[in-house]
Design a protein around this motif. Structure first.
Motif, PDB file in Angstrom:
ATOM      1  N   ILE A   1       8.525  22.804  -9.048  1.00 29.72           N
ATOM      2  CA  ILE A   1       8.641  24.243  -8.763  1.00 29.72           C
ATOM      3  C   ILE A   1       9.640  24.877  -9.744  1.00 29.72           C
ATOM      4  CG2 ILE A   1       9.471  25.946  -7.061  1.00 29.72           C
ATOM      5  CD1 ILE A   1       8.313  24.087  -4.864  1.00 29.72           C
ATOM      6  N   LYS A   2      10.781  24.211  -9.939  1.00 32.17           N
ATOM      7  CA  LYS A   2      11.824  24.720 -10.847  1.00 32.17           C
ATOM      8  C   LYS A   2      11.250  24.875 -12.268  1.00 32.17           C
ATOM      9  CE  LYS A   2      16.509  23.630 -12.009  1.00 32.17           C
ATOM     10  NZ  LYS A   2      17.436  22.555 -12.165  1.00 32.17           N
ATOM     11  N   LYS A   3      10.499  23.859 -12.687  1.00 32.13           N
ATOM     12  CA  LYS A   3       9.916  23.869 -14.035  1.00 32.13           C
ATOM     13  C   LYS A   3       8.904  25.013 -14.163  1.00 32.13           C
ATOM     14  CE  LYS A   3       7.831  20.624 -17.184  1.00 32.13           C
ATOM     15  NZ  LYS A   3       7.070  19.406 -17.283  1.00 32.13           N
ATOM     16  N   TRP A   4       8.028  25.149 -13.153  1.00 37.26           N
ATOM     17  CA  TRP A   4       7.011  26.209 -13.183  1.00 37.26           C
ATOM     18  C   TRP A   4       7.689  27.579 -13.269  1.00 37.26           C
ATOM     19  CZ3 TRP A   4       5.760  30.619 -10.606  1.00 37.26           C
ATOM     20  CH2 TRP A   4       4.482  31.145 -10.844  1.00 37.26           C
TER      21      TRP A   4
ATOM     22  N   LYS B   1       2.959  34.429   2.173  1.00 34.31           N
ATOM     23  CA  LYS B   1       1.699  34.172   2.882  1.00 34.31           C
ATOM     24  C   LYS B   1       0.808  35.427   2.881  1.00 34.31           C
ATOM     25  CE  LYS B   1       3.614  30.727   6.014  1.00 34.31           C
ATOM     26  NZ  LYS B   1       5.044  30.772   5.685  1.00 34.31           N
ATOM     27  N   PRO B   2      -0.504  35.340   2.886  1.00 38.16           N
ATOM     28  CA  PRO B   2      -1.304  34.116   3.003  1.00 38.16           C
ATOM     29  C   PRO B   2      -1.434  33.398   1.645  1.00 38.16           C
ATOM     30  CG  PRO B   2      -2.740  36.007   2.846  1.00 38.16           C
ATOM     31  CD  PRO B   2      -1.339  36.548   2.856  1.00 38.16           C
ATOM     32  N   VAL B   3      -1.784  32.125   1.712  1.00 39.87           N
ATOM     33  CA  VAL B   3      -1.901  31.334   0.486  1.00 39.87           C
ATOM     34  C   VAL B   3      -3.128  31.748  -0.339  1.00 39.87           C
ATOM     35  CG1 VAL B   3      -3.186  29.355   1.440  1.00 39.87           C
ATOM     36  CG2 VAL B   3      -1.496  28.972  -0.354  1.00 39.87           C
TER      37      VAL B   3
ATOM     38  N   LEU C   1       3.553  25.677  -6.202  1.00 43.93           N
ATOM     39  CA  LEU C   1       4.583  26.316  -5.374  1.00 43.93           C
ATOM     40  C   LEU C   1       4.439  25.950  -3.898  1.00 43.93           C
ATOM     41  CD1 LEU C   1       4.593  29.886  -6.990  1.00 43.93           C
ATOM     42  CD2 LEU C   1       6.098  27.952  -7.497  1.00 43.93           C
ATOM     43  N   THR C   2       3.314  25.327  -3.558  1.00 44.89           N
ATOM     44  CA  THR C   2       3.052  25.046  -2.141  1.00 44.89           C
ATOM     45  C   THR C   2       3.231  23.572  -1.798  1.00 44.89           C
ATOM     46  OG1 THR C   2       0.705  24.604  -2.509  1.00 44.89           O
ATOM     47  CG2 THR C   2       1.316  26.893  -2.061  1.00 44.89           C
TER      48      THR C   2
END
Ligand SMILES: C[S@@+](CC[C@H](N)C(=O)[O-])C[C@H]1O[C@@H](n2cnc3c(N)ncnc32)[C@H](O)[C@@H]1O
Length: 242
Positions: A200-203, A179-181, A192-193
Motif C-alpha cells: 500500500i505504501k509503495k502504491w 466504500k463501496p469497493v 489498497l484492499t
C-alpha cells in the motif's frame, strides 16, 4: 494564536467562524479570531472610506486613514505580523501557511473596490495574494489564508492528518478511496484492499509521484527523488512522448 481581520464586510465572516474546524479551534482556545470593521475608524462624517484616484482612473480607492487608525488601535499592533491581501502580493502557499502558523498575532487587512492607497505599505509587513486572479475583496482571500494557518496549529486537528497532505515534500497527495469497493464498474485498486501495508505504501508513493508529475510538474523539480523515483518518472515521460 490571535488573528485580527480588518474588513468593510464583517458579516461575510459569520459562517466562517461558526463552522467546522475553525469553530472548534476557537472553542478549544487554539485561536482567537476578531473581525473588525474599519469603517468605524473613518474620520469622514458620513463614514466614507473610499475616494477617487489621484492621476485619474476608474473606480474608487480605499483611504489609508481608517485602516491606519484601526491598526494603531489594536493591542499589540507593533509586534503583530501585519498583512494586506492584494493580487500584487507574493503568492500564498503551504510553506507560507506554515511560516505564519508560528506567529503569535497576525493582522490581515482586506481591501475592496480598486484596492487601498499605496501608503498602507508603511504600516504593514507583507502583501499577500492567494493566486493570479482578481477577487472582489480580500475577505475570501483572508478566509483561505486563516483556514490553512489555523488547521496547522497544535490542537486544531490531529497531526497525522497534516503529515500526509499535499505539498509536504513538494508532492501531491495520492488518490484515496472509501466504500463501496465497486461502483458503476469502477473498482478500488486491489492493492489498497488486501491489507499488505508495504504494498500500500509503495502504491501510494508512486501514485503521488505520477499525480504530481501530471498536475504540478513545477513541484517535481523541487522534490527529493530517489533513483527509483527518477526511473519511474522516466517511464512516465517516455509514455507521454510515445
Ligand atoms: C478588485 S481587487 C483590486 C484589484 C487591483 N485594482 C489590481 O488590479 O491589482 C480589491 C481587493 O480584493 C482583494 N484581492 C483581489 N484579488 C486578490 C488576490 N488574488 N489575492 C488576495 N487579495 C485579493 C485585495 O484586498 C484587493 O484590494
Amino acid at each position: 494564536m490571535k488573528i485580527d481581520i480588518l474588513t468593510l464586510f464583517p458579516e461575510m465572516f459569520s459562517g466562517f467562524v461558526s463552522s467546522s474546524i475553525i469553530k472548534r479551534a476557537i472553542e478549544k482556545g487554539v485561536v482567537d479570531i476578531r473581525v473588525i470593521d474599519y469603517r468605524d475608524y473613518s474620520t469622514d462624517k458620513h463614514h466614507k472610506v473610499d475616494d477617487t484616484i489621484y492621476g485619474g482612473g476608474a473606480g474608487m480607492l480605499i483611504s489609508v486613514v481608517p485602516i491606519a487608525n484601526c491598526l494603531k488601535d489594536i493591542d499589540g499592533y507593533k509586534c503583530a505580523k501585519k498583512i494586506i491581501t492584494s493580487p500584487t502580493g507574493a503568492t500564498f502557499n503551504q510553506a507560507k501557511a506554515k511560516e505564519l502558523a508560528q506567529e503569535e498575532h497576525i493582522i490581515i487587512v482586506c481591501g475592496h473596490y480598486e484596492g487601498i492607497d499605496a501608503r498602507i505599505n508603511n504600516y504593514i509587513d507583507e502583501e499577500i495574494s492567494i493566486g493570479d486572479y482578481i477577487l472582489t475583496g480580500g475577505e475570501v482571500a483572508s478566509m483561505a489564508m486563516v483556514d490553512s494557518i489555523v488547521r496547522l496549529l497544535p490542537g486544531a486537528i490531529t497531526s497525522e492528518s497534516i503529515e500526509d497532505e499535499s505539498f509536504n515534500d513538494n508532492m501531491l497527495e495520492y488518490d484515496q478511496f472509501t466504500k463501496p469497493v465497486s461502483f458503476d464498474g469502477y473498482d478500488v485498486p486491489f492493492v489498497l484492499t488486501n491489507g499488505n501495508h508495504e504494498e500500500i505504501k509503495k502504491w501510494r508513493h508512486f501514485n503521488s509521484l505520477a499525480k504530481t508529475y501530471k498536475n504540478r510538474p513545477d513541484l517535481i523539480n523541487e522534490a527529493k527523488l530517489s533513483k527509483e523515483d527518477k526511473e519511474y518518472l522516466a517511464t512516465l515521460q517516455k509514455d507521454k512522448l510515445s
